[in-house]
Design a protein around this motif. Structure first.
Motif, PDB file in Angstrom:
ATOM      1  N   ALA A  15      47.947  59.112 -34.182  1.00  0.00           N
ATOM      2  CA  ALA A  15      46.601  58.563 -34.023  1.00  0.00           C
ATOM      3  C   ALA A  15      45.724  59.475 -33.171  1.00  0.00           C
ATOM      4  O   ALA A  15      44.530  59.654 -33.461  1.00  0.00           O
ATOM      5  CB  ALA A  15      46.679  57.182 -33.395  1.00  0.00           C
ATOM      6  N   VAL A  16      46.303  60.075 -32.142  1.00  0.00           N
ATOM      7  CA  VAL A  16      45.550  61.028 -31.317  1.00  0.00           C
ATOM      8  C   VAL A  16      45.180  62.251 -32.149  1.00  0.00           C
ATOM      9  O   VAL A  16      44.049  62.746 -32.085  1.00  0.00           O
ATOM     10  CB  VAL A  16      46.356  61.421 -30.058  1.00  0.00           C
ATOM     11  N   GLY A  17      46.123  62.733 -32.945  1.00  0.00           N
ATOM     12  CA  GLY A  17      45.842  63.869 -33.827  1.00  0.00           C
ATOM     13  C   GLY A  17      44.743  63.548 -34.823  1.00  0.00           C
ATOM     14  O   GLY A  17      43.876  64.381 -35.103  1.00  0.00           O
ATOM     15  N   MET A  18      44.764  62.331 -35.361  1.00  0.00           N
ATOM     16  CA  MET A  18      43.724  61.918 -36.296  1.00  0.00           C
ATOM     17  C   MET A  18      42.351  61.933 -35.618  1.00  0.00           C
ATOM     18  O   MET A  18      41.368  62.380 -36.206  1.00  0.00           O
ATOM     19  CB  MET A  18      44.038  60.521 -36.824  1.00  0.00           C
ATOM     20  N   THR A  19      42.306  61.480 -34.377  1.00  0.00           N
ATOM     21  CA  THR A  19      41.042  61.474 -33.642  1.00  0.00           C
ATOM     22  C   THR A  19      40.557  62.893 -33.370  1.00  0.00           C
ATOM     23  O   THR A  19      39.384  63.215 -33.595  1.00  0.00           O
ATOM     24  CB  THR A  19      41.214  60.715 -32.312  1.00  0.00           C
ATOM     25  N   VAL A  20      41.459  63.735 -32.918  1.00  0.00           N
ATOM     26  CA  VAL A  20      41.079  65.119 -32.595  1.00  0.00           C
ATOM     27  C   VAL A  20      40.616  65.848 -33.844  1.00  0.00           C
ATOM     28  O   VAL A  20      39.570  66.513 -33.837  1.00  0.00           O
ATOM     29  CB  VAL A  20      42.260  65.853 -31.928  1.00  0.00           C
ATOM     30  N   PHE A  21      41.370  65.742 -34.915  1.00  0.00           N
ATOM     31  CA  PHE A  21      40.990  66.436 -36.141  1.00  0.00           C
ATOM     32  C   PHE A  21      39.755  65.819 -36.784  1.00  0.00           C
ATOM     33  O   PHE A  21      39.022  66.500 -37.504  1.00  0.00           O
ATOM     34  CB  PHE A  21      42.155  66.473 -37.126  1.00  0.00           C
ATOM     35  N   GLY A  22      39.515  64.539 -36.524  1.00  0.00           N
ATOM     36  CA  GLY A  22      38.284  63.920 -37.007  1.00  0.00           C
ATOM     37  C   GLY A  22      37.060  64.496 -36.337  1.00  0.00           C
ATOM     38  O   GLY A  22      36.017  64.685 -36.967  1.00  0.00           O
ATOM     39  N   PHE A  23      37.169  64.788 -35.049  1.00  0.00           N
ATOM     40  CA  PHE A  23      36.045  65.384 -34.327  1.00  0.00           C
ATOM     41  C   PHE A  23      35.830  66.838 -34.706  1.00  0.00           C
ATOM     42  O   PHE A  23      34.702  67.311 -34.697  1.00  0.00           O
ATOM     43  CB  PHE A  23      36.239  65.278 -32.812  1.00  0.00           C
ATOM     44  N   THR A  24      36.911  67.548 -35.023  1.00  0.00           N
ATOM     45  CA  THR A  24      36.761  68.962 -35.370  1.00  0.00           C
ATOM     46  C   THR A  24      36.356  69.157 -36.821  1.00  0.00           C
ATOM     47  O   THR A  24      35.929  70.243 -37.196  1.00  0.00           O
ATOM     48  CB  THR A  24      38.057  69.736 -35.101  1.00  0.00           C
ATOM     49  N   GLY A  25      36.502  68.126 -37.656  1.00  0.00           N
ATOM     50  CA  GLY A  25      36.069  68.222 -39.041  1.00  0.00           C
ATOM     51  C   GLY A  25      37.151  68.647 -40.016  1.00  0.00           C
ATOM     52  O   GLY A  25      36.861  68.862 -41.191  1.00  0.00           O
ATOM     53  N   ASP A  26      38.376  68.779 -39.573  1.00  0.00           N
ATOM     54  CA  ASP A  26      39.472  69.163 -40.466  1.00  0.00           C
ATOM     55  C   ASP A  26      40.021  67.904 -41.144  1.00  0.00           C
ATOM     56  O   ASP A  26      40.877  67.207 -40.608  1.00  0.00           O
ATOM     57  CB  ASP A  26      40.569  69.864 -39.669  1.00  0.00           C
ATOM     58  N   GLN A  27      39.498  67.603 -42.333  1.00  0.00           N
ATOM     59  CA  GLN A  27      39.829  66.352 -42.998  1.00  0.00           C
ATOM     60  C   GLN A  27      41.277  66.286 -43.463  1.00  0.00           C
ATOM     61  O   GLN A  27      41.895  65.216 -43.423  1.00  0.00           O
ATOM     62  CB  GLN A  27      38.901  66.121 -44.187  1.00  0.00           C
ATOM     63  N   LEU A  28      41.836  67.390 -43.907  1.00  0.00           N
ATOM     64  CA  LEU A  28      43.223  67.388 -44.374  1.00  0.00           C
ATOM     65  C   LEU A  28      44.183  67.096 -43.225  1.00  0.00           C
ATOM     66  O   LEU A  28      45.092  66.274 -43.358  1.00  0.00           O
ATOM     67  CB  LEU A  28      43.574  68.715 -45.031  1.00  0.00           C
ATOM     68  N   ALA A  29      43.972  67.749 -42.101  1.00  0.00           N
ATOM     69  CA  ALA A  29      44.835  67.504 -40.944  1.00  0.00           C
ATOM     70  C   ALA A  29      44.651  66.081 -40.415  1.00  0.00           C
ATOM     71  O   ALA A  29      45.627  65.446 -39.997  1.00  0.00           O
ATOM     72  CB  ALA A  29      44.535  68.525 -39.837  1.00  0.00           C
ATOM     73  N   ALA A  30      43.434  65.564 -40.456  1.00  0.00           N
ATOM     74  CA  ALA A  30      43.196  64.186 -40.023  1.00  0.00           C
ATOM     75  C   ALA A  30      43.902  63.210 -40.957  1.00  0.00           C
ATOM     76  O   ALA A  30      44.486  62.219 -40.505  1.00  0.00           O
ATOM     77  CB  ALA A  30      41.698  63.893 -39.969  1.00  0.00           C
ATOM     78  N   ALA A  31      43.875  63.490 -42.240  1.00  0.00           N
ATOM     79  CA  ALA A  31      44.556  62.620 -43.203  1.00  0.00           C
ATOM     80  C   ALA A  31      46.063  62.668 -43.020  1.00  0.00           C
ATOM     81  O   ALA A  31      46.741  61.630 -43.097  1.00  0.00           O
ATOM     82  CB  ALA A  31      44.182  63.028 -44.620  1.00  0.00           C
ATOM     83  N   LEU A  32      46.615  63.837 -42.770  1.00  0.00           N
ATOM     84  CA  LEU A  32      48.058  63.946 -42.531  1.00  0.00           C
ATOM     85  C   LEU A  32      48.449  63.238 -41.234  1.00  0.00           C
ATOM     86  O   LEU A  32      49.497  62.580 -41.180  1.00  0.00           O
ATOM     87  CB  LEU A  32      48.475  65.418 -42.489  1.00  0.00           C
ATOM     88  N   SER A  33      47.621  63.348 -40.224  1.00  0.00           N
ATOM     89  CA  SER A  33      47.881  62.648 -38.968  1.00  0.00           C
ATOM     90  C   SER A  33      47.828  61.135 -39.164  1.00  0.00           C
ATOM     91  O   SER A  33      48.643  60.402 -38.604  1.00  0.00           O
ATOM     92  CB  SER A  33      46.859  63.052 -37.905  1.00  0.00           C
ATOM     93  N   PHE A  34      46.897  60.678 -39.980  1.00  0.00           N
ATOM     94  CA  PHE A  34      46.819  59.251 -40.295  1.00  0.00           C
ATOM     95  C   PHE A  34      48.085  58.792 -41.009  1.00  0.00           C
ATOM     96  O   PHE A  34      48.643  57.738 -40.694  1.00  0.00           O
ATOM     97  CB  PHE A  34      45.592  58.976 -41.166  1.00  0.00           C
ATOM     98  N   GLY A  35      48.551  59.603 -41.954  1.00  0.00           N
ATOM     99  CA  GLY A  35      49.779  59.266 -42.663  1.00  0.00           C
ATOM    100  C   GLY A  35      50.984  59.203 -41.745  1.00  0.00           C
ATOM    101  O   GLY A  35      51.819  58.293 -41.853  1.00  0.00           O
ATOM    102  N   VAL A  36      51.073  60.144 -40.835  1.00  0.00           N
ATOM    103  CA  VAL A  36      52.171  60.146 -39.863  1.00  0.00           C
ATOM    104  C   VAL A  36      52.098  58.904 -38.980  1.00  0.00           C
ATOM    105  O   VAL A  36      53.118  58.255 -38.716  1.00  0.00           O
ATOM    106  CB  VAL A  36      52.142  61.437 -39.014  1.00  0.00           C
ATOM    107  N   ALA A  37      50.899  58.567 -38.533  1.00  0.00           N
ATOM    108  CA  ALA A  37      50.738  57.399 -37.666  1.00  0.00           C
ATOM    109  C   ALA A  37      51.134  56.114 -38.397  1.00  0.00           C
ATOM    110  O   ALA A  37      51.835  55.264 -37.836  1.00  0.00           O
ATOM    111  CB  ALA A  37      49.291  57.308 -37.175  1.00  0.00           C
ATOM    112  N   MET A  38      50.709  55.965 -39.636  1.00  0.00           N
ATOM    113  CA  MET A  38      51.022  54.744 -40.391  1.00  0.00           C
ATOM    114  C   MET A  38      52.514  54.659 -40.714  1.00  0.00           C
ATOM    115  O   MET A  38      53.132  53.595 -40.597  1.00  0.00           O
ATOM    116  CB  MET A  38      50.217  54.703 -41.691  1.00  0.00           C
TER     117      MET A  38
END
Length: 62
Positions: A25-48
């Motif tokens: 979830a922290v990774g999803m937040t960080v990558f969401g702010f930086t604009g890296d959508q693929l990394a944010a999506a992978l972080s979301f998948g890991v969190a779920m």
């Protein structure tokens, strides 16, 4: 007469998977702010996935 015994797995697995879910979830937040959508999506998948497995581990070993 049935007996039940608890193991350390009932605490350890959910705790480790819960920490992994929080890191995802922290990774999803960080990558969401930086604009890296693929990394944010992978972080979301890991969190779920880690959150779901933490709940399952609690019910299986708890």
């Amino acid at each position: 007469m049935a007996t039940a015994s608890t193991t350390d797995k009932g605490v350890g697995f959910p705790l480790v998977l819960g920490v992994l879910a929080v890191l995802g979830a922290v990774g999803m937040t960080v990558f969401g702010f930086t604009g890296d959508q693929l990394a944010a999506a992978l972080s979301f998948g890991v969190a779920m996935l880690a959150g779901s497995l933490a709940i399952a581990a609690y019910h299986v070993y708890g």
